[in-house]
Design a protein around this motif. Structure first.
Motif, PDB file in Angstrom:
ATOM      1  N   VAL A 265       0.833  -1.207   0.000  1.00  0.00           N
ATOM      2  CA  VAL A 265       0.000   0.000   0.000  1.00  0.00           C
ATOM      3  C   VAL A 265       0.870   1.260   0.000  1.00  0.00           C
ATOM      4  CG1 VAL A 265      -1.714   1.303   1.319  1.00  0.00           C
ATOM      5  CG2 VAL A 265      -1.933  -1.174   1.094  1.00  0.00           C
ATOM      6  N   GLY A 266       1.969   1.232   0.725  1.00  0.00           N
ATOM      7  CA  GLY A 266       2.825   2.406   0.814  1.00  0.00           C
ATOM      8  C   GLY A 266       3.489   2.776  -0.506  1.00  0.00           C
ATOM      9  N   ASN A 267       3.845   1.775  -1.310  1.00  0.00           N
ATOM     10  CA  ASN A 267       4.519   2.034  -2.580  1.00  0.00           C
ATOM     11  C   ASN A 267       3.564   2.011  -3.781  1.00  0.00           C
ATOM     12  OD1 ASN A 267       7.227   2.283  -1.592  1.00  0.00           O
ATOM     13  ND2 ASN A 267       7.217   0.079  -1.253  1.00  0.00           N
ATOM     14  N   LEU A 268       2.286   1.786  -3.529  1.00  0.00           N
ATOM     15  CA  LEU A 268       1.313   1.774  -4.619  1.00  0.00           C
ATOM     16  C   LEU A 268       1.253   3.102  -5.380  1.00  0.00           C
ATOM     17  CD1 LEU A 268      -0.799  -0.106  -5.929  1.00  0.00           C
ATOM     18  CD2 LEU A 268      -2.495   0.895  -4.388  1.00  0.00           C
ATOM     19  N   PRO A 269       1.303   4.272  -4.705  1.00  0.00           N
ATOM     20  CA  PRO A 269       1.288   5.530  -5.473  1.00  0.00           C
ATOM     21  C   PRO A 269       2.429   5.655  -6.465  1.00  0.00           C
ATOM     22  CG  PRO A 269       0.830   5.951  -3.153  1.00  0.00           C
ATOM     23  CD  PRO A 269       1.235   4.525  -3.252  1.00  0.00           C
ATOM     24  N   ILE A 270       3.621   5.171  -6.125  1.00  0.00           N
ATOM     25  CA  ILE A 270       4.758   5.262  -7.040  1.00  0.00           C
ATOM     26  C   ILE A 270       4.512   4.416  -8.276  1.00  0.00           C
ATOM     27  CG2 ILE A 270       7.213   4.738  -7.291  1.00  0.00           C
ATOM     28  CD1 ILE A 270       7.598   5.499  -4.415  1.00  0.00           C
ATOM     29  N   VAL A 271       3.987   3.205  -8.082  1.00  0.00           N
ATOM     30  CA  VAL A 271       3.709   2.323  -9.221  1.00  0.00           C
ATOM     31  C   VAL A 271       2.644   2.935 -10.122  1.00  0.00           C
ATOM     32  CG1 VAL A 271       2.895   0.036  -9.883  1.00  0.00           C
ATOM     33  CG2 VAL A 271       4.399   0.282  -7.916  1.00  0.00           C
ATOM     34  N   VAL A 272       1.575   3.453  -9.530  1.00  0.00           N
ATOM     35  CA  VAL A 272       0.509   4.065 -10.328  1.00  0.00           C
ATOM     36  C   VAL A 272       1.046   5.264 -11.104  1.00  0.00           C
ATOM     37  CG1 VAL A 272      -1.716   5.245 -10.216  1.00  0.00           C
ATOM     38  CG2 VAL A 272      -1.292   3.250  -8.776  1.00  0.00           C
ATOM     39  N   TRP A 273       1.839   6.074 -10.459  1.00  0.00           N
ATOM     40  CA  TRP A 273       2.390   7.272 -11.093  1.00  0.00           C
ATOM     41  C   TRP A 273       3.291   6.924 -12.279  1.00  0.00           C
ATOM     42  CZ3 TRP A 273       7.096  10.256  -8.990  1.00  0.00           C
ATOM     43  CH2 TRP A 273       7.313  11.400  -9.763  1.00  0.00           C
ATOM     44  N   LEU A 274       4.214   5.991 -12.060  1.00  0.00           N
ATOM     45  CA  LEU A 274       5.145   5.630 -13.136  1.00  0.00           C
ATOM     46  C   LEU A 274       4.439   4.901 -14.271  1.00  0.00           C
ATOM     47  CD1 LEU A 274       8.234   4.467 -11.029  1.00  0.00           C
ATOM     48  CD2 LEU A 274       7.948   6.616 -12.258  1.00  0.00           C
ATOM     49  N   MET A 275       3.622   3.897 -13.946  1.00  0.00           N
ATOM     50  CA  MET A 275       2.971   3.113 -14.984  1.00  0.00           C
ATOM     51  C   MET A 275       1.925   3.929 -15.736  1.00  0.00           C
ATOM     52  SD  MET A 275       4.613   0.366 -14.953  1.00  0.00           S
ATOM     53  CE  MET A 275       3.642  -0.394 -16.252  1.00  0.00           C
ATOM     54  N   HIS A 276       1.360   4.944 -15.107  1.00  0.00           N
ATOM     55  CA  HIS A 276       0.403   5.815 -15.797  1.00  0.00           C
ATOM     56  C   HIS A 276       1.063   6.476 -16.996  1.00  0.00           C
ATOM     57  CE1 HIS A 276      -1.807   9.593 -16.541  1.00  0.00           C
ATOM     58  NE2 HIS A 276      -2.880   8.920 -16.165  1.00  0.00           N
ATOM     59  N   ASP A 277       2.266   6.991 -16.832  1.00  0.00           N
ATOM     60  CA  ASP A 277       2.968   7.630 -17.949  1.00  0.00           C
ATOM     61  C   ASP A 277       3.371   6.615 -19.007  1.00  0.00           C
ATOM     62  OD1 ASP A 277       2.716  10.101 -16.829  1.00  0.00           O
ATOM     63  OD2 ASP A 277       4.700  10.147 -15.928  1.00  0.00           O
ATOM     64  N   PHE A 278       3.759   5.415 -18.595  1.00  0.00           N
ATOM     65  CA  PHE A 278       4.127   4.384 -19.568  1.00  0.00           C
ATOM     66  C   PHE A 278       2.928   3.985 -20.427  1.00  0.00           C
ATOM     67  CE2 PHE A 278       7.426   3.080 -16.228  1.00  0.00           C
ATOM     68  CZ  PHE A 278       8.377   3.905 -16.792  1.00  0.00           C
ATOM     69  N   PHE A 279       1.773   3.791 -19.799  1.00  0.00           N
ATOM     70  CA  PHE A 279       0.579   3.405 -20.547  1.00  0.00           C
ATOM     71  C   PHE A 279       0.085   4.555 -21.427  1.00  0.00           C
ATOM     72  CE2 PHE A 279      -0.361   0.358 -16.850  1.00  0.00           C
ATOM     73  CZ  PHE A 279       0.295  -0.677 -17.490  1.00  0.00           C
TER      74      PHE A 279
END
Length: 394
Positions: A265-279
């Protein structure tokens, strides 16, 4: 231009022109090349020297550490295995036989946990080597939290890129108020958390159905993305006490599951942020063509989107693994003995009665950095592409 003409032009150039002008398109001038390689060499030394210092300190004794600094093994000091003997020879459960037995017991206890809803198998409590226990705890918690975080975060990021959400702002306020009411009911009225959670969810759905249409203001995908990213801005120490009380209430303190959930849960924002730009950098026409061919939305995500963003996914996975592997604040509060990780063991060498045991600490750090280095080597061909993939659009 012929070779003779080119040589004539080069011969007519002054010394300053030869030093500062590139000899050809796509090449660097001699001075620029010297400056660039000097900066790279300095930065490489700046990055590599701490790792080198940790490695050689792991092979020093107390005298070599306290009387130093000594830089070159066999020249400035005589390497020794004293720091390693403390962890593997002094501990009676760190010999090869005990480690093999503990590995068998780890498989046995994992199987007991998996089949526990169907068959009753009593878990075994082995006498575990402290380094082995901390290392396996970090490995299990880090890999499980990374897998869960990247899986959920990738799905959330893809949904925010390809689907348009317009939740009512009033419904969000009602949800927050009911969540606060649930916490107060559990903490001060003694109501079991699962009862208050079920009641809060039921009330939310009833109020959303009855009052939701009256709310006019709505949120968009950008607002949701900003809210997710803003969760990472909050310092972990601010929420550690409520999280501790929550896991204490449900009986999950000093368990792998508690740390896996918190890390994910703590690192979920980082994954969403990075993968959002990739997608977002992928052309939507590819997915539309697949939809015309009859592919489902999840099939498009699994068979088309993920393979195309593999470099970005690898870079995000490695970053998430490093953050999970090095996490300290949550581990020191939520684990006491059974679920302690490697950072806790490193910090323990800083709090003894004998002072800071640098040589023993560095021996643990050497063991700790090996998995991350191996993961970086495995994913290195994707990382360079992944770092730049999300920045190239259009």
């Amino acid at each position: 231009m012929s070779d003779q003409s080119f040589k004539l032009v080069e011969a007519n150039k002054s010394l300053m022109e030869r030093l500062f002008e590139p000899p050809a398109v796509g090449k660097m001038s001699p001075v620029a090349k010297v400056v660039a390689y000097s900066l790279l060499a300095f930065w490489s030394l700046f990055v590599i020297f701490p790792i080198y210092w940790v490695i050689i300190t792991a092979f020093k004794d107390a005298g070599a550490v306290n009387q130093g600094p000594f830089y070159i093994p066999f020249v400035d000091f005589q390497p020794t295995l004293d720091a390693w003997r403390v962890h593997f020879s002094v501990d009676p459960y760190c010999d090869l036989y005990s480690l093999g037995r503990q590995l068998v017991l780890l498989v046995h206890n994992t199987l007991a946990f998996i089949v526990s809803p169907v068959v009753t198998i009593t878990p075994m409590e082995p006498q575990i080597c402290k380094v082995y226990q901390a290392f396996t705890n970090s490995l299990v918690i880090g890999l499980a939290a990374t897998a869960l975080c990247v899986s959920v975060g990738s799905l959330a990021a893809y949904a925010l890129v390809r689907f348009e959400y317009k939740p009512k702002f009033g419904n969000a306020v009602v949800f927050v108020l009911l969540a606060l009411a649930m916490i107060l009911a559990t903490s001060y009225m003694g109501i079991p958390w699962y009862v208050s959670a079920a009641a809060a969810l039921a009330l939310f759905f009833l109020l959303a159905r009855s009052l939701g249409k009256r709310f006019k203001a709505s949120l968009g995908n950008g607002d949701i993305l900003f809210w997710i990213i803003s969760q990472r801005i909050l310092p972990p120490i601010v929420v550690i006490i409520p999280i501790y009380m929550m896991f204490q209430a449900v009986g999950l303190l000093d368990t792998h599951l508690a740390l896996i959930i918190v890390y994910a849960v703590g690192n979920l924002p980082i994954v969403v942020w990075l993968m959002h730009d990739f997608f977002a950098s992928l052309p939507v026409e590819l997915e539309e063509s697949a939809q015309l061919d009859g592919s489902s939305r999840f099939g498009i995500f699994w068979e088309i989107v993920l393979p195309l963003t593999r470099p970005g996914l690898a870079a995000t996975t490695l970053l998430t693994l490093i953050l999970n592997w090095n996490e300290y604040i949550f581990a020191v509060f939520l684990s006491t003995a059974k679920a302690q990780t490697m950072p806790i063991m490193v910090a323990a060498k800083n709090a003894g009665e004998k002072g800071i045991l640098w040589w023993e600490m560095c021996a643990i750090i050497v063991i700790m950095i090996i998995p991350v280095i191996l993961m970086a080597i495995i994913l290195q061909r994707y990382i360079a592409k992944g770092v730049l993939l999300g920045a190239v659009k259009g």
